[in-house]
Design an enzyme around this catalytic site. Structure first.
Site, PDB file in Angstrom:
ATOM      1  N   THR A 406      -5.327 -33.493   1.072  1.00 28.60           N
ATOM      2  CA  THR A 406      -5.456 -34.459  -0.017  1.00 28.60           C
ATOM      3  C   THR A 406      -6.781 -35.160   0.228  1.00 28.60           C
ATOM      4  O   THR A 406      -7.367 -35.019   1.293  1.00 28.60           O
ATOM      5  CB  THR A 406      -4.268 -35.446   0.038  1.00 28.60           C
ATOM      6  OG1 THR A 406      -3.059 -34.713  -0.078  1.00 28.60           O
ATOM      7  CG2 THR A 406      -4.308 -36.492  -1.050  1.00 28.60           C
ATOM      8  N   ASP A 448       6.792 -29.869  -2.812  1.00 28.12           N
ATOM      9  CA  ASP A 448       7.214 -31.213  -2.385  1.00 28.12           C
ATOM     10  C   ASP A 448       8.641 -31.533  -2.843  1.00 28.12           C
ATOM     11  O   ASP A 448       9.214 -32.530  -2.405  1.00 28.12           O
ATOM     12  CB  ASP A 448       6.262 -32.284  -2.928  1.00 28.12           C
ATOM     13  CG  ASP A 448       4.999 -32.409  -2.091  1.00 28.12           C
ATOM     14  OD1 ASP A 448       4.934 -31.798  -1.017  1.00 28.12           O
ATOM     15  OD2 ASP A 448       4.061 -33.116  -2.519  1.00 28.12           O
ATOM     16  N   SER A 473       3.789 -38.941  -1.254  1.00 30.45           N
ATOM     17  CA  SER A 473       3.539 -40.049  -0.333  1.00 30.45           C
ATOM     18  C   SER A 473       2.178 -40.693  -0.558  1.00 30.45           C
ATOM     19  O   SER A 473       1.797 -41.594   0.182  1.00 30.45           O
ATOM     20  CB  SER A 473       3.617 -39.553   1.117  1.00 30.45           C
ATOM     21  OG  SER A 473       4.920 -39.174   1.456  1.00 30.45           O
ATOM     22  N   GLY A 493      -3.171 -36.946   4.048  1.00 31.39           N
ATOM     23  CA  GLY A 493      -2.351 -36.738   5.232  1.00 31.39           C
ATOM     24  C   GLY A 493      -0.888 -36.478   4.990  1.00 31.39           C
ATOM     25  O   GLY A 493      -0.077 -36.692   5.897  1.00 31.39           O
TER      26      GLY A 493
END
Length: 595
Positions: A406, A448, A473, A493
């Site tokens: 990301t 995800d 997240s 991350g």
């Protein structure tokens, strides 16, 4: 990660332009582009993981654009130089502070599941398919949200036409960027699967191998895609480009000699063309007199960071000491992650108890089990989020898996506007599928989703469904102090995004570190697991010994995150901060540097 913008032949040295089908020739002794992890000054600021992207944002600020315009310009440039982390085929979350209306806006640009995707999409004969087969497949590809996010942000909040905002990225894709060691290493890690997709191999494996540092990589197909987008906006997804995206996902273009199992996807042209971002209310908590704003579900970033901060606010850092603050941060991470895993999903499909999760009363109930001398045994159960619940336990749910590839950027302008923007294509290299003739990789964000629910029924909030956004997240964050911008930050991350943002805030606010010091501090990531992940520099420190004495156990990981941030110093001055070392280092810049 890209290198220094070229554009002038003199910069190339021994490098030669490499494009589709042309073998690279390395530049001897190339050590990478110039990078500045800290910049202080006025006029505007940009911080990204890449010098080219930072320069693209600055160029727009110089020409009168605002923070929103600069953020989209920098993001589009990252789609060229950081194509394995984000870009036109992915999605993300855009958080914007508007000085005009003194309000934080957020835009949910997360990818959506195809209309044909049901909750058993990742099951075969009642069992989850192998995860690697979901990663490198069309099945994991969601309808991209990035193009619509860029168009919406510039149209609603920018002050520069989209065609001008996109110009730096168009030129960068056309002229090329100098490859650095990080880009070469990421390509090499993906070389086997990239080789199975002809369009991907042609673009990223010129001559059949990863490009060497110092060579220049061009992407004329992406330049053409960007040009079309600059003129038509997200409407390009209603035409040939959108149909090409759907075709590449539904029938992945695999090499004839590949023996990899590449599952077809469910994405249609209607899914791609019908995508729309959602403007949501931000999450908000007050912490030590600051107003912390983040991203609401479908992201779990704002709720989990906010809940952890609320739990910590019940303790006085001056009384518990530095080691106690670190201990509390890890304990709050366990508790908030337990709730995230159990309760957070796409709010259009799940009744997310967001108000409860971010309430002071709930935080107090969750904190009742914290012992300042002894670590909680993880995994801990979720709390009872029902109204009036006490310290009673709720369900236990697995956190699932999120890819760590990301990228994050922050921008600010002379008018006081601020952007914190995280975008992704999930895995490093996403699905591995490049849309033929279009120059960009497709995401694999649908991995995800939970593939199945546990025996207790936990995880149902994040099962696949038609049009659903998978839980994320990503935690783009803006902090106000006395109603004015104070901090803006974020990081890549995967699920460690949440713990990195939490640690940056705790280190800056509670431990009194400067923002550059907080950025350099060894990172810890406690996500309701028996062991806390820690970077190598943490081991052997006094902090490790103190936390171990309280019952914490650690496992070493090479690196956590690649954050960027801004601090507002008053009187129109900024401190822009990027990583000095992680992921090869980032680049921070201001329009008018202090002498």
């Amino acid at each position: 990660m890209g290198g220094k913008t070229i554009g002038i032949t003199a910069v190339l040295g021994a490098a030669v332009l490499v494009g589709i089908g042309v073998a690279p020739v390395p530049a001897q002794g190339y050590e990478g582009p110039d990078r500045d992890p800290v910049a202080v000054g006025g006029g505007g600021a940009v911080s990204t993981v890449d010098p080219d992207a930072t320069e693209a944002g600055l160029e727009i600020l110089r020409r009168g654009g605002n923070a929103v315009d600069a953020a989209v310009a920098a993001a589009a440039a990252l789609g060229v130089t950081e194509p394995y982390s984000g870009g036109f085929g992915g999605g993300g979350y855009f958080v914007y502070y508007s000085a005009r209306d003194d309000r934080v806006h957020t835009l949910d640009g997360r990818e959506t599941a195809p209309a044909a995707m049901g909750e058993e999409a990742f099951l075969e004969d009642g069992e989850p398919i192998p995860f690697d087969e979901a990663v490198t497949s069309g099945l994991g590809v969601g309808a991209p949200g990035t193009p619509s996010t860029w168009e919406y942000a510039v149209r609603e909040w920018g002050r520069t036409p989209l065609r001008r905002v996109m110009r730096p990225a168009v030129e960068l894709a056309e002229d090329g960027f100098v490859v650095d060691e990080t880009f070469r290493a990421q390509t090499a890690q993906n070389a086997d699967r990239f080789a199975d997709f002809p369009a991907t191999a042609e673009l990223f494996l010129p001559g059949g191998a990863p490009p060497e540092p110092g060579t220049v990589l061009r992407n004329p197909d992406l330049a053409d895609t960007y040009r079309a987008f600059a003129v038509r906006g997200a409407d390009v997804l209603s035409g040939r480009i959108g149909r090409d995206v759907a075709e590449a996902a539904s029938d992945p273009p695999v090499a004839g000699d590949a023996d990899r199992v590449v599952r077809p996807g469910l994405l249609t042209a209607a899914d791609v063309a019908g995508y729309a971002p959602v403007e949501r209310d931000p999450t908000h908590v007050e912490y030590r007199g600051l107003d912390v704003y983040g991203m609401a579900p479908s992201s779990s970033g704002g709720s989990t960071v906010g809940e952890a901060l609320n739990i910590m606010e019940g303790f006085d850092p001056g009384e518990v000491g530095d080691a106690g603050v670190r201990h509390l941060m890890l304990e709050a991470g366990k508790l908030s992650f337990a709730d995230r895993n159990a309760y957070v999903g796409d709010p259009e499909f799940s009744d997310v108890p967001l108000e409860t999760l971010l309430s002071d009363g709930y935080a107090a109930r969750r904190a009742c089990g914290i012992d300042l001398d002894t670590a909680l045994a993880a995994p801990v159960p979720a709390g009872d989020a029902a109204p009036g619940g006490g310290c009673a336990d709720g369900p236990t749910a697995d956190g699932g898996y999120e890819g760590s590839s990301t990228t994050h950027l922050v921008t600010a302008d002379r008018w006081g506007n601020v952007v914190s923007y995280t975008m992704s294509i999930e895995q490093t290299g996403g699905s591995g599928i490049t849309v033929p003739g279009r120059g960009f990789l497709l995401n694999n964000e649908l991995t995800d989703f939970e593939f199945e629910v546990s025996d207790t029924g936990a995880g149902a909030a994040n099962l696949p469904a038609p049009g659903k956004r998978p839980r994320s997240s990503m935690s783009p964050t803006i902090v106000l102090r006395d109603g004015e911008p104070y901090l803006a930050l974020g990081t890549p991350g995967g699920a460690t995004i949440i713990t990195t943002v939490l640690q940056l805030l705790v280190d800056r606010v509670d431990r009194g570190l400067t923002l550059p010091e907080a950025m350099a501090e060894p990172r810890l990531s406690q996500r309701n697991a028996a062991q806390t992940q820690a970077e190598p520099a943490f081991f052997g420190t006094r902090a490790e010994k103190d936390l171990a004495a309280r019952g914490h156990s650690f496992t070493e990981v090479p690196e956590i995150g690649a954050a960027v941030g801004l601090e507002f110093l008053g009187r129109g001055r900024f401190q822009a901060v990027a990583e000095a070392e992680r992921r090869g280092g980032g680049h921070a810049a201001v329009l008018r540097p202090d002498r």
